[in-house]
Design a protein around this motif. Structure first.
Motif, PDB file in Angstrom:
ATOM      1  N   LYS A 179      -8.998 -13.862   2.255  1.00  0.00           N
ATOM      2  CA  LYS A 179      -8.337 -12.862   2.875  1.00  0.00           C
ATOM      3  C   LYS A 179      -7.165 -12.845   2.867  1.00  0.00           C
ATOM      4  O   LYS A 179      -6.360 -11.575   3.067  1.00  0.00           O
ATOM      5  N   ASN A 225      -4.371 -12.781   0.450  1.00  0.00           N
ATOM      6  CA  ASN A 225      -3.713 -12.185  -0.405  1.00  0.00           C
ATOM      7  C   ASN A 225      -2.286 -12.096  -0.270  1.00  0.00           C
ATOM      8  O   ASN A 225      -1.489 -11.087  -0.428  1.00  0.00           O
ATOM      9  N   LEU A 252       0.833  -0.944  -0.129  1.00  0.00           N
ATOM     10  CA  LEU A 252       0.095  -0.046  -0.027  1.00  0.00           C
ATOM     11  C   LEU A 252       0.882   1.105   0.068  1.00  0.00           C
ATOM     12  O   LEU A 252       0.547   2.259  -0.677  1.00  0.00           O
ATOM     13  N   GLU A 272      -7.047   4.939   5.853  1.00  0.00           N
ATOM     14  CA  GLU A 272      -7.320   3.982   4.683  1.00  0.00           C
ATOM     15  C   GLU A 272      -6.621   2.738   5.042  1.00  0.00           C
ATOM     16  O   GLU A 272      -6.735   1.632   4.799  1.00  0.00           O
ATOM     17  N   TYR A 323      -8.193   0.620   7.495  1.00  0.00           N
ATOM     18  CA  TYR A 323      -9.291  -0.122   6.972  1.00  0.00           C
ATOM     19  C   TYR A 323      -8.948  -1.164   6.117  1.00  0.00           C
ATOM     20  O   TYR A 323      -9.486  -2.414   6.171  1.00  0.00           O
ATOM     21  N   TYR A 324      -7.870  -1.174   5.279  1.00  0.00           N
ATOM     22  CA  TYR A 324      -7.460  -2.285   4.372  1.00  0.00           C
ATOM     23  C   TYR A 324      -6.926  -3.415   5.081  1.00  0.00           C
ATOM     24  O   TYR A 324      -7.126  -4.682   5.050  1.00  0.00           O
ATOM     25  N   LYS A 352      -9.767  -5.394   6.624  1.00  0.00           N
ATOM     26  CA  LYS A 352     -10.190  -6.196   5.434  1.00  0.00           C
ATOM     27  C   LYS A 352      -9.377  -7.623   5.585  1.00  0.00           C
ATOM     28  O   LYS A 352     -10.103  -8.754   5.260  1.00  0.00           O
ATOM     29  N   PHE A 353      -7.995  -7.411   5.601  1.00  0.00           N
ATOM     30  CA  PHE A 353      -7.501  -8.493   5.433  1.00  0.00           C
ATOM     31  C   PHE A 353      -7.073  -9.276   6.809  1.00  0.00           C
ATOM     32  O   PHE A 353      -6.336 -10.421   6.549  1.00  0.00           O
TER      33      PHE A 353
END
Length: 285
Positions: A257, A259, A183, A202, A205-206, A209-210
């Motif tokens: 999730k 990734n 990121l 941000e 937030y990501y 999510k992961f």
């Protein structure tokens, strides 16, 4: 303790004039599917024998066979003398031959033999029920032995998934750091000034999510619950199947999730072990 639905049991009853063989074999099935092969003289007792089998075996595709072999001089087939004599008289009008030849032809004609329906002797049927119980005990022992082999395999598979989960836990911090770096790099490649506070929001937030913290905990709990159920006093293949579905759900979520290539490889291995469990669960009572 779990039991397999695969099994075979056999028992033989030797009576003065007949030998009765009882065989019971079973394969896996979602419900009880009982097929019975019984001589006509025992049909009136079929329901009673079916109920006995159903109470003992509970589930599976079951084939029950009762075979009777005459070993004495008694027979239910009798020569219909009046019919045979009438056949011989009529045949003598159309064919000139000696008595032996006419007799040979007559006994081949319809109704030359008559079958007398035998009444079931209660003492004999009690002996048959006793042998049926022996056959069912034999198939039950068979199912228990098969269940022990399945239980051993399940424990190996669950242990393998648990060890793979430990590896997932070990590399998770490394994965999250890699996500954070990607990121950062994506933002730096834009070559534009960004609001640092906004960027941190941000980023959080990501990262959320992961995050797979809940999935790791739930998967560990499901694996433990599977083992506990496996070692319980009852054999409950359906319950184990439900737990397996939950295990699969957590593994899939971790995979979606992750990734991260290293973690995805571990997830693939966990899925492979889980599929082997699912295949074998089809045989569990």
């Amino acid at each position: 303790m779990i039991k397999s639905m695969t099994g075979f049991g056999k028992s033989i009853l030797q009576l003065p004039t007949k030998k009765i063989t009882i065989e019971v074999k079973s394969l896996n099935s979602k419900n009880l599917d009982l097929n019975a092969r019984i001589p006509s003289q025992y049909r009136e007792k079929e329901l009673e024998m079916r109920n006995t089998i159903a109470k003992k075996l509970a589930r599976g595709k079951v084939d029950f066979g009762l075979y009777v072999e005459a070993t004495g001089e008694e027979t239910s087939n009798k020569v219909n003398e009046a019919i045979v004599k009438e056949y011989m008289r009529q045949l003598s009008n159309v064919h000139e031959g000696d008595t032996i030849e006419l007799l040979k032809m007559a006994v081949r004609m319809p109704d030359a033999l008559k079958t007398e329906r035998e009444q079931i002797d209660e003492q004999e049927f009690n002996a048959i029920k006793n042998e049926l119980t022996k056959a069912l005990t034999a198939i039950e022992d068979y199912r228990i032995d098969e269940g022990k082999a399945l239980e051993k395999d399940f424990n190996i598979r669950v242990k393998n998934i648990s060890e793979l989960l430990d590896k997932v836990i070990q590399i998770d911090p490394e994965r999250m750091e890699a996500v954070r770096e990607r990121l950062h790099k994506a933002v730096s490649d834009l070559k534009e000034e960004v609001d640092q506070n906004r960027f941190e929001q941000e980023l959080i937030y990501y990262l959320e999510k992961f995050d797979i913290t809940e999935e790791k905990v739930r998967l560990a709990n499901h694996l433990e619950y599977f083992t506990t159920t496996l070692n319980s006093s009852d054999s409950n293949g359906k319950k184990l199947g439900f737990i397996t579905q939950e295990i699969g759900r957590e593994i899939n979520t971790i995979g979606s999730k992750s990734n991260y290539a290293s973690m995805q490889q571990l997830v693939v291995q966990m899925k492979d072990e889980l599929e082997k469990i699912k295949e074998q669960l089809l045989n569990v009572l």
